[in-house]
Design a protein around this motif. Sequence first.
Motif, short mmCIF file in Angstrom:
data_model
loop_
_atom_site.label_atom_id
_atom_site.label_comp_id
_atom_site.label_asym_id
_atom_site.label_seq_id
_atom_site.Cartn_x
_atom_site.Cartn_y
_atom_site.Cartn_z
N ALA A 94 5.95 -4.73 0.14
CA ALA A 94 6.55 -5.77 1.14
C ALA A 94 7.01 -6.83 0.77
N ALA A 95 6.24 -7.38 -0.57
CA ALA A 95 7.15 -8.74 -1.03
C ALA A 95 8.58 -8.49 -1.80
N ALA A 96 8.39 -7.38 -2.56
CA ALA A 96 9.74 -6.83 -3.07
C ALA A 96 10.90 -6.73 -2.06
N HIS A 97 10.56 -5.87 -0.86
CA HIS A 97 11.65 -6.07 -0.01
C HIS A 97 11.96 -7.15 0.57
N SER A 98 10.95 -7.95 0.88
CA SER A 98 11.22 -9.05 1.71
C SER A 98 11.92 -10.13 1.11
N ASP A 99 11.62 -10.43 -0.18
CA ASP A 99 12.10 -11.34 -1.04
C ASP A 99 13.57 -11.15 -1.14
N HIS A 100 13.93 -9.80 -1.13
CA HIS A 100 15.41 -9.42 -1.31
C HIS A 100 16.16 -9.79 0.00
N GLY A 159 8.49 -17.62 6.95
CA GLY A 159 7.30 -18.55 7.13
C GLY A 159 6.79 -18.72 8.68
N ARG A 160 7.14 -17.79 9.31
CA ARG A 160 6.73 -18.03 10.75
C ARG A 160 5.28 -18.38 10.95
N GLN A 161 4.73 -19.51 11.54
CA GLN A 161 3.28 -19.70 11.92
C GLN A 161 2.78 -19.64 12.90
N LYS A 162 3.79 -19.47 14.20
CA LYS A 162 3.26 -19.18 15.60
C LYS A 162 3.84 -17.84 16.14
N ILE A 189 6.40 -12.88 7.98
CA ILE A 189 6.36 -11.73 6.87
C ILE A 189 5.67 -12.34 5.77
N ASP A 190 5.95 -13.50 5.09
CA ASP A 190 5.27 -13.87 4.21
C ASP A 190 3.57 -14.05 4.30
N ARG A 191 3.39 -14.36 5.54
CA ARG A 191 1.89 -14.59 5.93
C ARG A 191 1.25 -13.23 5.93
N GLU A 192 1.73 -12.14 6.08
CA GLU A 192 0.84 -11.10 6.20
C GLU A 192 0.66 -10.50 4.79
N VAL A 193 1.54 -10.93 3.76
CA VAL A 193 1.56 -10.67 2.18
C VAL A 193 0.24 -11.49 1.77
N VAL A 194 0.45 -13.04 2.08
CA VAL A 194 -0.50 -13.91 1.52
C VAL A 194 -1.90 -13.38 2.23
N GLU A 195 -2.10 -13.05 3.42
CA GLU A 195 -3.23 -12.64 3.97
C GLU A 195 -3.74 -11.49 3.31
N ILE A 196 -3.14 -10.58 2.92
CA ILE A 196 -3.70 -9.48 2.12
C ILE A 196 -4.08 -9.81 0.65
N MET A 197 -3.54 -10.91 0.27
CA MET A 197 -4.33 -11.60 -1.10
C MET A 197 -5.27 -12.21 -0.85
N HIS A 198 -5.38 -12.83 0.18
CA HIS A 198 -6.82 -13.70 0.51
C HIS A 198 -7.91 -12.51 0.70
N ARG A 199 -7.40 -11.71 1.84
CA ARG A 199 -8.46 -10.57 2.05
C ARG A 199 -9.13 -9.92 0.97
N THR A 200 -8.20 -9.69 -0.01
CA THR A 200 -8.69 -8.74 -1.10
C THR A 200 -9.33 -9.68 -2.27
N TRP A 224 9.97 -3.82 9.91
CA TRP A 224 10.55 -4.65 11.07
C TRP A 224 10.99 -5.86 10.83
N GLY A 225 10.60 -6.59 9.51
CA GLY A 225 11.05 -7.78 9.43
C GLY A 225 11.85 -7.81 8.06
N GLY A 226 11.42 -7.97 7.04
CA GLY A 226 12.12 -8.53 5.77
C GLY A 226 13.08 -7.28 5.53
N SER A 227 12.83 -6.07 5.41
CA SER A 227 13.79 -4.93 5.35
C SER A 227 14.83 -4.98 6.26
#
Length: 642
Positions: A94-100, A159-162, A189-200, A224-227
């Motif tokens: 997801a990070a690769a697609h979304s950073d693109h 970077g959506r927070q709300k 979009i980034d939040r979900e990636v970060v949350e995975i890194m936190h949860r794991t 439905w977001g980054g890509s």
Amino acid sequence: MTDDKEKNAEKKSVDPASVEMLGVAEEDDDLESAWDRYENMQPQCRFGEEGICCRICSMGPCRIVPEKSETGVCGATADTIAARNLVRMIAGGAAAHSDHGRDVVHTLTEAIEGENPDYEVKDYDKLNKLARDFGIEEENGKKNYLAQKVAEVSLGEFGRQKETLILPERAPDERYELWKEEGIMPRGIDREVVEIMHRTHMGVDTDYRNLLKQGLRCALGDGWGGSMIATELQDVLFGTPEPLRARVNLGVLEENSVNLIVHGHEPALSEVFTQAARDPELINLAEEEGAEGINVAGICCTANEILMRHGIPIAGNFLQQELAIMTGIVDLMMVDVQCIMPALSEVADNFHTDLVSTSPKAKFPGVEHVEFTEENALQVAKDIVKKGVTNFSNRESEKSKVPEEAEGLIGGFTSESVFDFLGGTYRATYRPLNDAIIDGRLRGAAGVVGCNNPDTCHDYGHTKMARELIKNDVLVVATGCSAIADGKDGLMKPDVAFELAGEGLEEVCRAVGIPPVLHLGSCVDNSRILTLLSNMVAEGGLGDDISDLPVAGAAPEWMSEKAVSIGFYFVASGVFTVLNQPFPVTGSKNVIQYLTDEVEDIVGGKFAFEQDPVKAAHLMIDQIEEKREDLSLKPVMYQVED
Ligand code: SF4
Ligand code: MSK
């Protein structure tokens, strides 16, 4: 080549051009390919394959050995470890697609602000549609205002927070509500990636179901977001593709021309690169160097991007990147990001080929780096083209071995243009597609996508599966390296439909002049398939949700983390999805059970794993039939002869 070597090469690929080049590699001790390295790697680590090795903290590395060490030092079980490893793969993809996607937004911003004269908005209709979806009102018809707002909102999505992402609202209402109810609606979009890194991280989320749900949410943020942002804004900036003719396979390389290959994923530089290669001064220079002209070709998804918009030929898919250099007539290969084998530099050392990296995010030891920024795009592109042109005279003719194969195809389909075609009307409509499915001329549709992998005979999975599906009246849409494989196999030529497709699909293809397998673009363009599925639901007559549709998905030769994320967002969108190799989680029965069964009760889609592409195609066909039955559709019109 001896008979044994020839047989060995034929086991590695079904593509004759690749088999020929593998033969060249077999004959030369200095040449090594991904297949050789794969063989040298055997046996591969069982713990890694089963997903039960953890090195998240330094009490480890830990590995699960039944009846000896059933948990890691911290007590993490096989379920936790396997799920954690898998969702980290999703985060990577997801990070690769979304950073693109984010980089495309930056290019748009610079184009509007005039900082970047080499880019401009090319598709205002698409911009308007996106603006409407984002709830932006056009002010006094000022197009730049609109583009600016679209760029701002797009950037905000990362970077959506709300609240939650906007583009998932394109999904059918039922699906949207389900994502909310299940707590898997993606937020930033980034939040979900970060949350995975936190949860794991060590000692956080250890419930495999909870982890996998977050995997679904993060993947939805990709699809439905980054890509989707990447695809939409690339269309805005570079133009929405329309059907066009092109050629594919190593035979597109020209003995007497300067051959320049673009490889990777981001079209920002390759768009201007193709422009630079048409510069009269550079063409003159090529002639002065003794060449007949400049020939640009692509590998992987950069190739798909410029094929879709300009009909630039494709030299090959993922596993052909080294083989292209081995032809000895590639004067320069320019790479950007993703799917670039580090081994390229070693292969290139055996030839005159110049290898140039361009992205600050992807440098390779020993490879010349020419930094590309959007502000200096055309100049950088011209410099790189010039470098390739002046390298032409360094070719060593005795090393030149070029396969002849180059197949014709029609590419450039999108969720909009496909059914402009099918409708035969002035307005894009999905009515004819839905009606063809409802009245049983078409059984359904399938998305076949993804990579190559030396663990599977190159292109065999893609082409065998596509052939079986079209024979059974299933319309196939393809992206990424799968699309390139099908193109090479001739499946993207309308006349092939008459030979290989079932009678119903043949009728449809004949009526509208489309191939039975439609090239829908690059990896990020899998988001086009999501839009297509939503449009089918919106057109009516095939249920209220994507999970009601008689459709299925597959990645029969997958290898990358992006493919994991794509698989997860297909399943989370309600699509039954078949992969050849299971995810590396087989060390946990519970995780496998969740992915292949339990998840269906949550999102209406699930995974299946089947190595044989014909059997896999039949799993998809069975699923399509089940959906037809649930919708009480008539039986398909034509029986398939074996
Ligand atoms: Fe081992 Fe647990 Fe650390 Fe993983 S998190 S390495 S299982 S101690
Ligand atoms: S290039 S991600 S090998 S499809 Fe998009 Fe091909 Fe897979 Fe890379």
